[in-house]
Design an enzyme around this catalytic site. Structure first.
Site, PDB file in Angstrom:
ATOM      1  N   LYS A  51      -1.254 111.709 -24.256  1.00  0.00           N
ATOM      2  CA  LYS A  51      -0.012 112.154 -24.899  1.00  0.00           C
ATOM      3  C   LYS A  51      -0.102 111.921 -26.408  1.00  0.00           C
ATOM      4  O   LYS A  51       0.277 112.793 -27.207  1.00  0.00           O
ATOM      5  CB  LYS A  51       1.188 111.387 -24.312  1.00  0.00           C
ATOM      6  CG  LYS A  51       1.517 111.810 -22.882  1.00  0.00           C
ATOM      7  CD  LYS A  51       2.555 110.912 -22.211  1.00  0.00           C
ATOM      8  CE  LYS A  51       2.731 111.314 -20.755  1.00  0.00           C
ATOM      9  NZ  LYS A  51       3.703 110.486 -20.008  1.00  0.00           N
ATOM     10  N   GLN A  95       6.802 105.002 -20.455  1.00  0.00           N
ATOM     11  CA  GLN A  95       5.842 105.381 -19.415  1.00  0.00           C
ATOM     12  C   GLN A  95       6.157 104.644 -18.109  1.00  0.00           C
ATOM     13  O   GLN A  95       6.361 103.435 -18.097  1.00  0.00           O
ATOM     14  CB  GLN A  95       4.409 105.060 -19.888  1.00  0.00           C
ATOM     15  CG  GLN A  95       3.311 105.546 -18.961  1.00  0.00           C
ATOM     16  CD  GLN A  95       3.253 107.076 -18.834  1.00  0.00           C
ATOM     17  OE1 GLN A  95       3.588 107.799 -19.752  1.00  0.00           O
ATOM     18  NE2 GLN A  95       2.840 107.563 -17.682  1.00  0.00           N
ATOM     19  N   ASP A 118      11.585 113.092 -21.528  1.00  0.00           N
ATOM     20  CA  ASP A 118      11.190 113.176 -20.118  1.00  0.00           C
ATOM     21  C   ASP A 118      12.283 113.800 -19.254  1.00  0.00           C
ATOM     22  O   ASP A 118      12.047 114.110 -18.079  1.00  0.00           O
ATOM     23  CB  ASP A 118      10.913 111.773 -19.564  1.00  0.00           C
ATOM     24  CG  ASP A 118       9.452 111.370 -19.689  1.00  0.00           C
ATOM     25  OD1 ASP A 118       8.584 112.231 -19.484  1.00  0.00           O
ATOM     26  OD2 ASP A 118       9.189 110.188 -19.975  1.00  0.00           O
TER      27      ASP A 118
END
Ligand code: GUN
Length: 286
Positions: A51, A95, A118
């Protein structure tokens, strides 16, 4: 015999990344994405590295926060709250999975919905459910984009989603419903799974069970999205579908690797640009 389409997620992801990069350059902006990684799960470390790398390639700045496994919930909550309020940060990504002693839902709820790249916050889950434009989860978003390259109009198709995770299964089912599919969610308690799969025009498999779905489970000309990524004992990557068997039956299928995986990161970059715009409503109409 007609040939099944192998959907090239890698190529579409490169195209999407190029579009995000060009738009960021044209707007002369520098969105900043904060990535929080707690603990030392090796898979999470690889995801975060990818990422970070892709963000830089498209002109997104990153701030990496690596915290030890024994970080307290209170400390993590304080960091996420600070990032959510900071004018210098446009995207906040925590994460997952987090260590067991941390309440994941509590941490996610502390993310500013306008920075929730997200699409995991309760507000954005709700917005997706009522079809209000918002930030939505990256993997399902990538699935829909790739799916539309082979079937632009999904209305009326029967979709079966295997897996009910917050990250993939649930939001993907919601997005397919928003596209007017008739959606069934299957999970580990579902009975007669092969029979159910045989009814699917679109079969999305996100259960993390390597090679579970056999060719005999598939309707002729189905479209199959294989979202599972597992590694066997020789570190060989494997999806949830027996690819060679499926290829003989389907209209189209995503490979593993090179299918959904690259799309997830491309959608994260698109979401970070979208988040920047949402935070500057006077300058941008999203
Ligand atoms: N862990 C596995 N997939 C994801 C994802 O899409 N986002 C985050 N934050 N964590 C993950």
């Amino acid at each position: 015999m007609r040939k099944a389409i192998v959907m090239n997620g890698k190529a579409l992801a490169e195209k999407c990344l190029g579009e995000t990069r060009d738009e960021i350059a044209a707007l002369k902006i520098k969105p900043t994405l904060a990535i929080v990684l707690v603990g030392d799960d090796p898979a999470s470390a690889i995801y975060v590295r990818n990422k970070d790398k892709k963000a830089k390639l498209v002109g997104i700045a990153t701030k990496l926060y690596r915290l030890p496994e024994d970080t307290s919930e209170k400390k993590l909550l304080k960091l996420v709250t600070k990032l959510s309020k900071s004018r210098k940060i446009n995207g906040v990504l925590v994460q997952l999975p987090l260590p067991d002693h941390i309440d994941t839902a509590k941490i996610i709820a502390a993310i500013n919905p306008l920075k929730d790249v997200d699409g995991f916050t309760p507000e954005n889950i709700g917005n997706l459910a009522i079809k209000k434009d918002c930030l939505t989860p990256c993997t399902p978003l990538g699935c829909i984009k790739l799916l539309k390259t082979v079937e632009p109009n999904l209305a009326g198709l029967k979709a079966v989603v295997i897996g009910r995770s917050q990250i993939v299964g649930r939001p993907l089912a919601q997005m397919l419903l928003n596209e007017d599919c008739t959606v069934t969610i299957a999970h580990r308690k579902t009975q007669n799974l092969p029979e159910l799969c045989l009814t699917a025009d679109i079969l999305a498999v996100a259960c993390g069970c390597p090679q579970m779905v056999r060719g005999s489970w598939l309707k002729d000309d189905a479209i199959v999205l294989d979202i599972g990524i597992s590694y066997d004992k020789d570190r060989k990557i494997s999806g949830d579908v027996v690819f060679d068997e499926a290829l003989k039956k389907v209209k189209a299928i995503t490979p593993v690797p090179g299918g959904i995986g690259p799309m997830t990161i491309a959608m994260l970059m698109a979401n970070t640009l979208k988040a920047y715009k949402l935070q500057h409503p006077k300058k941008f109409k999203v």
